[in-house]
Structures are given as C-alpha cells and as structure tokens.
Design a protein around this motif. Sequence first.
Motif, PDB file in Angstrom:
ATOM      1  N   ASP A 112       0.827  -1.182   0.032  1.00 37.33           N
ATOM      2  CA  ASP A 112      -0.149  -0.056   0.165  1.00 37.33           C
ATOM      3  C   ASP A 112       0.866   1.470   0.060  1.00 37.33           C
ATOM      4  OD1 ASP A 112      -2.798  -1.125   2.223  1.00 37.33           O
ATOM      5  OD2 ASP A 112      -2.005  -1.913   0.164  1.00 37.33           O
ATOM      6  N   GLY A 139     -12.151   7.255   5.098  1.00 45.72           N
ATOM      7  CA  GLY A 139     -12.786   7.122   3.810  1.00 45.72           C
ATOM      8  C   GLY A 139     -14.126   7.381   3.995  1.00 45.72           C
ATOM      9  N   ASN A 172      -6.502   5.710  -2.553  1.00 46.93           N
ATOM     10  CA  ASN A 172      -6.615   4.284  -2.278  1.00 46.93           C
ATOM     11  C   ASN A 172      -8.209   3.789  -2.455  1.00 46.93           C
ATOM     12  OD1 ASN A 172      -4.207   4.219  -1.831  1.00 46.93           O
ATOM     13  ND2 ASN A 172      -4.337   3.533   0.395  1.00 46.93           N
ATOM     14  N   LYS A 199     -11.117   5.737  -2.194  1.00 43.74           N
ATOM     15  CA  LYS A 199     -11.900   6.225  -1.199  1.00 43.74           C
ATOM     16  C   LYS A 199     -11.582   7.756  -0.987  1.00 43.74           C
ATOM     17  CE  LYS A 199     -13.832   2.470   0.534  1.00 43.74           C
ATOM     18  NZ  LYS A 199     -15.147   1.984   0.213  1.00 43.74           N
ATOM     19  N   CYS A 205     -11.955  11.334   1.015  1.00 44.75           N
ATOM     20  CA  CYS A 205     -11.458  11.501   2.346  1.00 44.75           C
ATOM     21  C   CYS A 205     -12.391  12.399   3.080  1.00 44.75           C
ATOM     22  CB  CYS A 205     -10.034  12.249   2.433  1.00 44.75           C
ATOM     23  SG  CYS A 205      -8.539  11.573   1.833  1.00 44.75           S
ATOM     24  N   VAL A 263     -10.972  -2.271   4.699  1.00 39.59           N
ATOM     25  CA  VAL A 263     -11.366  -0.781   4.674  1.00 39.59           C
ATOM     26  C   VAL A 263     -12.821  -0.788   4.069  1.00 39.59           C
ATOM     27  CG1 VAL A 263     -10.676  -0.516   2.143  1.00 39.59           C
ATOM     28  CG2 VAL A 263     -10.703   1.534   3.627  1.00 39.59           C
ATOM     29  N   GLU A 264     -13.244  -1.667   3.674  1.00 37.18           N
ATOM     30  CA  GLU A 264     -14.711  -1.816   3.290  1.00 37.18           C
ATOM     31  C   GLU A 264     -15.717  -1.755   4.431  1.00 37.18           C
ATOM     32  OE1 GLU A 264     -15.825  -1.005   0.200  1.00 37.18           O
ATOM     33  OE2 GLU A 264     -13.572  -0.914  -0.370  1.00 37.18           O
ATOM     34  N   LEU A 324     -13.829   2.167   7.463  1.00 35.52           N
ATOM     35  CA  LEU A 324     -13.473   3.298   6.608  1.00 35.52           C
ATOM     36  C   LEU A 324     -12.103   4.015   7.343  1.00 35.52           C
ATOM     37  CD1 LEU A 324     -16.660   4.615   5.329  1.00 35.52           C
ATOM     38  CD2 LEU A 324     -14.940   3.319   4.062  1.00 35.52           C
ATOM     39  N   ASN A 367      -8.736   3.418   5.937  1.00 35.62           N
ATOM     40  CA  ASN A 367      -8.162   3.926   4.609  1.00 35.62           C
ATOM     41  C   ASN A 367      -6.777   4.570   4.704  1.00 35.62           C
ATOM     42  OD1 ASN A 367      -8.805   4.404   1.873  1.00 35.62           O
ATOM     43  ND2 ASN A 367      -9.037   6.412   2.403  1.00 35.62           N
ATOM     44  N   THR A 368      -5.908   4.301   3.790  1.00 39.70           N
ATOM     45  CA  THR A 368      -4.493   4.618   3.762  1.00 39.70           C
ATOM     46  C   THR A 368      -3.398   4.442   4.976  1.00 39.70           C
ATOM     47  OG1 THR A 368      -4.587   6.757   5.063  1.00 39.70           O
ATOM     48  CG2 THR A 368      -5.313   6.942   2.571  1.00 39.70           C
ATOM     49  N   GLN A 387      -4.915  -2.357   3.814  1.00 37.67           N
ATOM     50  CA  GLN A 387      -6.034  -2.127   3.938  1.00 37.67           C
ATOM     51  C   GLN A 387      -7.134  -2.861   3.202  1.00 37.67           C
ATOM     52  OE1 GLN A 387      -6.274   1.931   2.872  1.00 37.67           O
ATOM     53  NE2 GLN A 387      -7.478   1.393   1.280  1.00 37.67           N
ATOM     54  N   ASN A 388      -6.643  -3.763   2.235  1.00 35.51           N
ATOM     55  CA  ASN A 388      -7.455  -4.569   1.420  1.00 35.51           C
ATOM     56  C   ASN A 388      -6.605  -5.817   0.856  1.00 35.51           C
ATOM     57  OD1 ASN A 388      -9.353  -5.627  -0.085  1.00 35.51           O
ATOM     58  ND2 ASN A 388      -9.526  -3.981  -1.485  1.00 35.51           N
TER      59      ASN A 388
END
Length: 231
Positions: free
Chosen positions: A24, A34, A52, A54, A56, A91-92, A95, A98-99, A186-187
Amino acid sequence: MKTVHFLVAFVLLASASPLALASDPSPLQDFCVGINNTGNGGVYALNFLFVNGKFCKDPGLVIANDFFFQGLNIPRPTNNQVGSTVTLINVEQFLGLNTLGVAIARIDYAPNGGQNPPHSHPRASEILLVMQGTLFVGFVTSNPNNTLFSKVLNQGDLFVFPQGMIHFQVNLGRTNAVAFASFGSQNPGLITVANAVFGSNPRINPFILARAFQLNPNVVKNLQAKFWNNN
C-alpha cells in the motif's frame, strides 16, 4: 554510452513508476478516513481528494468513532462445508483504515478438522495469532520447489504467511478454535484456490482442468457443479 544512458533512464523510470510499488502507498497526511460518496449528510470530500479508492472525510469533521470498531469478540457459526468462518475487517467494513495499510480478521474453526482452506492474499503478508485451541498451519512456496512450511500452534503462538503464498489452517482439537489474523494492507484481497479454479465465472473448460490436475473430466465437472453452487 547511449546504452548506459538508456539503462540509467530505465532504472529511474521504474523507481518512479507506481507499478514499482510492492505494498500500500505511504500516506501523505495524518489520516484519510474514507467515505463512499461526496454527498453524505454534510460530510464531504476535502477538495474531492481520492485516496486508495475512497474519498477523504473532511478532517474537521473526523471524530474518535471513525477510528473505532467493535464486535470481534462475538463467536461466529462454523456449521458450513469447510467448518470455519472468517470475519474480515478491511477498509470496506472500517473506513478509518483508509491509507493506513492494515486490516484484521477473526477466524472461528469448528472442532475436529474445521479449516480455513488453502488460499492466498495477493496484496499482503499475514501474521496469525492463536487465541484458543490448537491449529495445524502452513504455506507453500512458489515454483519450482513448492516447499511446505508447517507448524502446530497453540494458544498464544504466532505464525507468518508471506505475501501471495498459498496457506491454510486446520483445527486439530476437539473444541472450537479461534485465531486473529493481521494484514499489511487495508485490502489484502483473497483467492481461495478451490473456488477460483472450480468455481470461476464463466467456468474453465473441464478438459483443461482435467489435464492440469490429472483427473477424469467427469470428476472435474462434478467439482465445478459443487463450487459453482457455493459461489
């Protein structure tokens, strides 16, 4: 001399290219909570920054709950074909990740052979912590050696699965087992080997798989019917 200049330019281009990243990307700010869209009840994207996958959330509207998640203490049912349930928090679902380059999962295993079947994570290495029970775990290296590294783990033990390697876990005990897996993405992504091979959409020609696995085509068709229904 022209060859030297070309090689130098190629190395610089490769190092600057996003394709050279192996994990990442590093964040360029403290955080980027996100949001899934820009019209979320007054919560809007800061200058429509897209990081990424999403948008911010405006940092001025970020609260402590954006970095908080609960519920991984709750046991999940394991009465399915493989005898396990994976509760992934990436991350889904969360949120606030995210990052940040991390994700986590709770894995519940049924007694007497409940397993997290052979699979891989294309975007992350994984570290597994056994919280309850006894697990047999392992991963297989890439071609041409295909070496199996395996270990029996008890409560409090850790094992690392390198990024992209096919790996698995099996409950050796007569009671439920629980483990937590942490990922360096994150994913992290998930490729379950059997589902990908026998449950693809559209299906892979069974004669291709029959030759690859040295099986009768009718056996392949039977497997495809089972995994197709599961998917």
